[in-house]
Each structure stands twice: as structure tokens, then as C-alpha cells.
Write a protein that holds these residues in place. Structure first.
Motif, mmCIF file in Angstrom:
data_model
loop_
_atom_site.group_PDB
_atom_site.id
_atom_site.type_symbol
_atom_site.label_atom_id
_atom_site.label_comp_id
_atom_site.label_asym_id
_atom_site.label_seq_id
_atom_site.Cartn_x
_atom_site.Cartn_y
_atom_site.Cartn_z
ATOM 1 N N LEU A 1 0.614 -1.190 0.016
ATOM 2 C CA LEU A 1 0.019 0.078 -0.031
ATOM 3 C C LEU A 1 0.753 1.245 -0.172
ATOM 4 C CD1 LEU A 1 -2.925 -1.070 2.528
ATOM 5 C CD2 LEU A 1 -2.885 -0.879 -0.005
ATOM 6 N N ILE A 2 1.955 1.082 0.668
ATOM 7 C CA ILE A 2 2.628 2.390 0.965
ATOM 8 C C ILE A 2 3.808 2.487 -0.609
ATOM 9 C CG2 ILE A 2 2.735 2.670 3.118
ATOM 10 C CD1 ILE A 2 5.597 1.371 3.277
ATOM 11 N N GLY A 3 3.888 1.264 -1.230
ATOM 12 C CA GLY A 3 4.771 1.208 -2.495
ATOM 13 C C GLY A 3 4.365 2.317 -3.581
ATOM 14 N N ALA A 4 3.068 2.204 -3.710
ATOM 15 C CA ALA A 4 2.287 3.257 -4.587
ATOM 16 C C ALA A 4 2.896 4.947 -4.328
ATOM 17 C CB ALA A 4 1.070 3.260 -4.603
ATOM 18 N N PRO A 5 2.443 5.426 -3.537
ATOM 19 C CA PRO A 5 3.080 6.905 -3.397
ATOM 20 C C PRO A 5 4.395 6.911 -3.167
ATOM 21 C CG PRO A 5 2.118 5.939 -1.148
ATOM 22 C CD PRO A 5 1.726 4.937 -2.119
ATOM 23 N N THR A 6 5.171 6.003 -2.672
ATOM 24 C CA THR A 6 6.553 5.925 -2.751
ATOM 25 C C THR A 6 7.350 6.047 -4.217
ATOM 26 O OG1 THR A 6 6.868 4.670 -0.570
ATOM 27 C CG2 THR A 6 8.799 4.815 -1.924
ATOM 28 N N SER B 1 10.891 -7.013 7.065
ATOM 29 C CA SER B 1 11.467 -7.506 5.828
ATOM 30 C C SER B 1 10.357 -7.464 4.896
ATOM 31 C CB SER B 1 12.028 -8.647 5.805
ATOM 32 O OG SER B 1 13.188 -8.745 6.462
ATOM 33 N N GLY B 2 8.861 -7.686 5.267
ATOM 34 C CA GLY B 2 7.797 -7.730 4.561
ATOM 35 C C GLY B 2 7.611 -6.542 4.131
ATOM 36 N N LEU B 3 7.767 -5.138 4.752
ATOM 37 C CA LEU B 3 7.551 -4.013 4.244
ATOM 38 C C LEU B 3 8.237 -3.666 3.044
ATOM 39 C CD1 LEU B 3 7.635 -2.124 7.572
ATOM 40 C CD2 LEU B 3 5.326 -2.529 6.569
ATOM 41 N N GLY B 4 9.420 -4.181 3.063
ATOM 42 C CA GLY B 4 10.221 -3.900 1.754
ATOM 43 C C GLY B 4 9.988 -4.777 0.736
ATOM 44 N N VAL B 5 9.724 -6.047 0.995
ATOM 45 C CA VAL B 5 9.202 -6.979 -0.261
ATOM 46 C C VAL B 5 7.955 -6.624 -0.799
ATOM 47 C CG1 VAL B 5 8.220 -9.526 -0.542
ATOM 48 C CG2 VAL B 5 10.538 -8.932 0.923
ATOM 49 N N GLY B 6 6.895 -6.163 0.109
ATOM 50 C CA GLY B 6 5.440 -5.826 -0.161
ATOM 51 C C GLY B 6 5.739 -4.562 -1.305
ATOM 52 N N ALA B 7 6.500 -3.454 -0.756
ATOM 53 C CA ALA B 7 6.657 -2.315 -1.617
ATOM 54 C C ALA B 7 7.235 -2.652 -3.161
ATOM 55 C CB ALA B 7 7.511 -1.388 -0.680
ATOM 56 N N LEU B 8 8.214 -3.687 -2.974
ATOM 57 C CA LEU B 8 8.815 -3.998 -4.068
ATOM 58 C C LEU B 8 7.809 -4.763 -4.988
ATOM 59 C CD1 LEU B 8 12.309 -5.299 -2.806
ATOM 60 C CD2 LEU B 8 11.872 -3.347 -4.389
ATOM 61 N N SER B 9 6.879 -5.337 -4.497
ATOM 62 C CA SER B 9 6.036 -6.101 -5.271
ATOM 63 C C SER B 9 5.061 -5.348 -6.151
ATOM 64 C CB SER B 9 5.213 -7.289 -4.239
ATOM 65 O OG SER B 9 4.518 -6.604 -3.464
ATOM 66 N N ALA B 10 4.725 -4.174 -5.485
ATOM 67 C CA ALA B 10 4.008 -3.270 -6.227
ATOM 68 C C ALA B 10 4.743 -2.409 -7.168
ATOM 69 C CB ALA B 10 3.452 -2.083 -5.145
ATOM 70 N N ALA B 11 6.133 -2.103 -6.859
ATOM 71 C CA ALA B 11 6.959 -1.199 -7.944
ATOM 72 C C ALA B 11 7.527 -1.800 -9.072
ATOM 73 C CB ALA B 11 8.226 -0.689 -6.909
ATOM 74 N N VAL B 12 7.894 -3.257 -8.837
ATOM 75 C CA VAL B 12 8.641 -3.960 -9.867
ATOM 76 C C VAL B 12 7.839 -3.975 -11.133
ATOM 77 C CG1 VAL B 12 9.924 -5.885 -10.664
ATOM 78 C CG2 VAL B 12 10.653 -4.689 -8.362
ATOM 79 N N ARG C 1 -2.293 3.983 -11.998
ATOM 80 C CA ARG C 1 -1.606 2.734 -12.054
ATOM 81 C C ARG C 1 -0.805 2.484 -10.724
ATOM 82 N NH1 ARG C 1 1.276 3.389 -16.717
ATOM 83 N NH2 ARG C 1 -0.562 2.549 -17.754
ATOM 84 N N ALA C 2 -0.333 3.321 -10.142
ATOM 85 C CA ALA C 2 0.724 2.814 -9.015
ATOM 86 C C ALA C 2 -0.254 2.371 -8.023
ATOM 87 C CB ALA C 2 1.623 4.022 -8.743
ATOM 88 N N LYS C 3 -1.507 3.193 -7.722
ATOM 89 C CA LYS C 3 -2.220 3.084 -6.716
ATOM 90 C C LYS C 3 -3.280 1.537 -6.751
ATOM 91 C CE LYS C 3 -2.469 7.845 -5.238
ATOM 92 N NZ LYS C 3 -1.553 8.431 -6.114
ATOM 93 N N GLN C 4 -3.608 1.553 -8.211
ATOM 94 C CA GLN C 4 -4.303 0.309 -8.242
ATOM 95 C C GLN C 4 -3.390 -0.871 -8.289
ATOM 96 O OE1 GLN C 4 -5.917 2.124 -12.104
ATOM 97 N NE2 GLN C 4 -7.609 1.124 -11.468
ATOM 98 N N GLY C 5 -2.325 -0.821 -8.643
ATOM 99 C CA GLY C 5 -1.075 -1.844 -8.544
ATOM 100 C C GLY C 5 -0.997 -2.189 -7.118
ATOM 101 N N SER C 6 -0.943 -0.882 -6.051
ATOM 102 C CA SER C 6 -0.882 -1.475 -4.941
ATOM 103 C C SER C 6 -1.841 -1.946 -4.151
ATOM 104 C CB SER C 6 -0.574 -0.126 -4.050
ATOM 105 O OG SER C 6 0.827 0.536 -4.362
#
Length: 532
Positions: free
Chosen positions: A84-89, A130-141, A411-416
């Protein structure tokens, strides 16, 4: 200079490199997923964190269902928040810098885990971080790959994310089997600590890759966006402004960005019915949820425990077999998703996976696999056949679709949101599987079998075919009232007779250009989607 051509259009080595480097985010995801199954069975880990009726005697140590579920599942809670935080980041920092920042977060979590001594809660919290980083990456990549990759190979390049997930799982299994007999805590600290290396590769390497041209265009940096497109096409910066391919793609991106700039998209815009935005948000969340409900993580998280229960003397080896099947078949999945589109593979995959889960559940329910070795072998074969189908279809397919289904502003927010749905079900399956398995045993497979059939139905009724066209044209297709999901494979931008006509015209244009006759009339005079 172009590395090769697809459909007559140039592809540069940078397009391949950015896909491989960004996919290290998937590798981290898979590595963290795969290692916990074997770590839960390691002697030193049991002695430190499990409940032992006789202190110091590993045979008397066992995890309660709650403790085991929390150790496994807290990673998923972190990934849910991270997604969820991956999109705004990603929107604020840019796709590349966001990924580097998320690698730092993952590394902090690993350090918390490997410094744990006897308090299982610290280890679990480390997995949460660690999950915070993995989850944000799973939205961004996947978003970065879809926005940057040339449309002609977008499916293949985005599918490398899933390929690296499977590779990460396999590497985790292999490292775990190599360290399990090391005396003391090194048996589990080494496989966990090695995760820092993967984060360094991604966090540093991605900075040498081009930024997403769509993100650059949205921030008014069109010259840089043009250079970014040129690099993925194997063209020099000097050629960026003059080559008709980059001019055509940048003009398409520019018009779309200008069209969308008037409306600043927030989270609430993901749930508006305009331009089928709500439709696509719910579709993305449904597909990500159904990917988890295929049952794949039932085997990846608890496979060692499951196969130990069917009487195998070395369940670690069975995990490696499953991991190898998953990894090797994902190569086939990359071909399948590029060659046959998105819809057909997902529909066929759902049916195939369901059939083998019915076999797995029926075999384990009818006869005790511990006293009937042949049944145990049948269950392993069924699991491998299920993984084969999953790796070829639903595993790469859903991540590809998350990158290419949504409009640029949201796109970023829907992806998140979609990825958060994936991690929500990931957590539920990881946490409740010990309880459900103890209650209904292998009949659990029937639940996943029905979910696979439901996934095939959802794809048929609601998913549009997005292969071979640009992200801007995907947006047009979803908003075309005459196009239906089951006819979408024939849809093409205005001015073309069909999807195949669009592909052939594009190929002919590039061949004409390469022959030295200049840009053909069909490419220079044809109106862009925004002008129609």
C-alpha cells in the motif's frame, strides 16, 4: 545498436538488463518465501524458538499452530502494508529510487532476524519489517517493468519477475539443504543473512537503469523520457529525437499524460466508475487474490511439513524438486504468455491446476499415504503437475496483468491495491493453514481446486486481452463500449482492422524504415489514439 528485432521493431540490451535487475525484487520475494519452510524444521531453530517438553532435546520440540502461523505469516502482514505504501513511494521518488529505498527496509528486517537469540517474537518482527520492503517492491517492480519495456516483449520482460520469484524459492531450498547440518545457529542464520546480498544487487544495480518514461513524462521531463525509450530500443541519445519509433511512442505517452493531467488522481479515484477504473481495480484485486487461492503457497510455505507427513524420509529434497519444477516451467510460462496472450493460458491453467488438486486431495483422503507409499508418490506427482501448470500460467500471468491493465494516473495505486489483496490472502493462507490442515487434512486441496475453477471463470467473463499493444491502447480498449472480454483479442486501435493487422502494419513499418526508404506513410499519417 539494437540487440535483436521483434515484430520488426528494435529491442536494445538495456530492455533485457532492466527486466533482470528489477526482477531481483521478485527474487527477494521468492527467497524469503522459500526459506521459512525448511528453517521451521532445523534443529537449532526448534531448540531456540519452539516449545520443548524436555529442554535441549530436539525430538521433544514443536511449534504450536499459533506460533508457527505467526512466524510464517507476519511476513505477509508486512508485505500487505508495504504494497500500500509502495504506490505513493514510487510516485514521489520515481520507480528506481523507490526500489533502492525498499531494499534498505528489507535489509533492516534481515538484521533483526539474524540477531534473534531465544525470543521468537523478535524473529517474527524481523520478518514483518522485511515484509514491508518485499511488499513495496512487489508493487513497484511489475509497474516499472511494464512502463519501461517495449510493448512487443512486455509480457516476457514482466514475466521475469515471476521467474525470479521461482528462482529465489529454489535457491532458498538449495541453501537451506546445504546449511541444515551446520552446528548451532549458523544453520538458519546463514540462509537468512544471505538475503542482504540480493538487496544490495537490486538497490545499487537499478540506479544504472533508465527511469520509467511514463513517470518522467508525468513530471514534465519529456527529453529524458525520450532518451529512456531510446535506450530500451537500442538507440543512442542522439537518435532519440529523430527515430520515428521513439517519436511515435513519446507522442503517444505525451498525449495521454496531457489528457490525464487535468485530474490529479488520488486513492478515491481508483474506485470511480469513469473509464472503467473501478472495474479494473476490482479485477486486479480479484486476480491477485485468486493467484493466492490457487494453493501454490500451501506447498511453498508448508511443503516440507506436508511431505514429511506422507512418509518421506527427506522432505527437504522433495522441496527442491518442487522448486526446480516451478523454476524450469516458468521459462515455458514466459513463452506461453507472449505467444498465446493472457486470457487463454489463465483459463486453461485454472482448469489444469484444479484437476491435479482434485487428484492430490482424493488420494490423500482415500488412503493413508504413510502406510501406502504408492499413494504418497502419487501425491508428490500431483503436486508437481499442479506446480507445472501454475508456473506456466497463473504465476507469471497475474504479475504481467498488474503492470499493464491500469490507466497511468492511478496505475501505481491500483497496482498497490491489487498487490495488497495478494498479500492479504497470502497472510490468511500462511496463518490458517496449520489449523485447517489439522481439521480437514488433505481435503484442503478440494478448497483450492474449486478456487482454481472460479479463477478460470473470472478470467473468461471479465479480463480483456492486453498483449501486443501499448499501455495507452490497453486503456482505450477497456473504455471501448463495443469491446467485450471474450472478443478483446481482436480489438485494435482506430485505423486498424484487427489486432493482427496492427501487428503486421507495425512490423511492415519497421522493415520499410530499415530498408532505407524513410518512414512509411502508414506510421506518419496515422492518427494517435488521443486524436481519434
Amino acid at each position: 545498436m539494437a540487440l535483436f528485432h521483434v515484430q520488426g521493431l528494435p529491442i536494445g540490451y538495456v530492455a533485457i538488463m532492466l527486466a533482470l535487475l528489477a526482477s531481483m525484487g521478485g527474487f527477494i520475494f521468492g527467497y524469503d518465501t522459500g526459506q521459512i519452510s525448511d528453517i521451521l524444521l532445523m534443529d537449532d531453530f526448534l531448540l531456540r524458538f519452539a516449545t520443548c517438553s524436555t529442554p535441549g532435546v530436539v525430538s521433544t520440540c514443536a511449534f504450536s499452530a499459533v506460533r508457527e502461523g505467526l512466524i510464517v505469516a507476519l511476513l505477509s502482514i508486512g508485505t500487505l502494508v508495504g504494497a500500500l505504501i509502495g504506490a505513493p513511494t514510487a510516485d514521489f521518488l520515481g520507480r528506481r529510487y523507490a526500489m533502492s529505498t525498499e531494499c534498505i527496509v528489507f535489509t533492516v528486517g534481515v538484521i533483526v532476524q539474524i540477531t534473534s537469540t531465544n525470543v521468537w517474537q523478535q524473529y517474527a518482527v524481523g520478518r514483518l519489517i522485511s515484509g514491508l520492503g518485499v511488499g513495496a517492491l512487489s508493487a513497484a517492480v511489475p509497474m516499472y517493468q511494464a512502463e519501461t519495456a517495449p510493448p512487443q516483449i512486455r509480457g516476457t520482460l514482466t514475466a521475469t519477475y515471476q521467474l525470479f520469484i521461482t528462482f529465489g524459492i529454489l535457491v532458498a531450498y538449495c541453501i537451506s539443504i546445504g546449511t541444515r547440518y551446520i552446528p548451532g545457529s549458523a544453520s538458519w542464520r546463514i540462509p537468512v543473512g544471505i538475503g542482504i546480498l540480493w538487496a544490495l544487487i537490486l538497490g545499487i544495480g537499478i540506479l544504472f537503469m533508465p527511469e520509467s518514461p511514463r513517470w518522467l513524462a508525468a513530471h514534465g521531463r519529456l527529453d529524458e523520457a525520450q532518451i529512456s525509450v531510446a535506450r530500451t530500443r537500442g538507440l543512442s541519445p542522439a537518435e532519440a529525437k529523430d527515430h520515428y519509433i521513439t517519436r511515435h511512442e513519446i507522442e503517444e505517452i505525451r498525449l495521454r499524460v496531457e489528457h490525464e493531467k487535468a485530474t490529479k488522481a488520488g486513492w478515491i479515484d481508483c474506485f470511480k466508475s469513469d473509464n472503467k477504473t473501478l472495474y479494473r481495480t476490482l479485477l486486479g484485486m480479484s486476480l491477485q487474490s485468486l493467484q493466492q487461492l490457487t494453493g501454490a503457497n500451501y506447498f511453498f510455505y508448508y511443503g516440507a511439513t506436508v511431505f514429511l507427513a506422507v512418509g518421506l524420509s527427506d522432505s527437504f529434497v522433495t522441496q527442491i524438486i518442487l522448486g526446480a519444477v516451478n523454476f524450469v516451467c516458468t521459462f515455458g510460462g514466459m513463452y506461453v504468455m507472449e505467444r498465446f496472450g493472457r486470457r487463454r493460458p489463465l483459463i486453461c491453467g485454472g482448469i489444469w491446476q484444479s484437476a491435479w488438486l482434485f487428484v492430490f486431495a482424493s488420494a490423500g483422503t482415500a488412503v493413508d499415504p504413510v502406510t501406502h507409499p504408492a499413494i504418497g508418490k502419487l501425491m508428490i506427482v500431483s503436486a508437481c503437475m499442479f506446480i507445472w501448470g501454475y508456473a506456466m500460467t497463473w504465476a507469471p500471468g497475474v504479475w504481467i496483468l498488474i503492470g499493464e491493465t491500469f490507466p497511468t494516473p492511478t496505475r501505481a495505486k491500483q497496482g498497490s491495491l491489487s498487490t495488497a489483496a495478494n498479500w492479504t490472502w497470502n497472510f490468511l493462507i500462511a496463518f490458517f493453514t496449520p489449523f485447517i490442515s489439522s481439521a480437514i487434512d488433505y481435503r484442503y486441496g478440494y478448497v483450492f481446486a474449486v478456487c482454481n475453477l472460479m479463477g478460470a471463470v473470472v478470467v473468461y467473463l471479465f479480463l480483456y486481452e492486453s498483449s501486443d499493444i501499448s499501455l495507452e491502447n490497453v486503456d482505450m480498449m477497456y473504455t471501448d463500449p463495443t469491446c467485450k472480454p471474450w472478443t478483446s483479442h481482436q480489438w485494435a486501435p482506430p485505423g486498424y482492422l484487427s489486432r493482427q493487422d496492427f501487428i503486421e502494419q507495425t512490423r511492415a513499418a519497421e522493415e520499410h524504415k530499415r530498408s532505407g526508404f524513410g518512414t512509411p506513410e502508414t506510421m506518419t499519417e496515422r492518427r494517435t489514439p488521443m486524436e481519434v
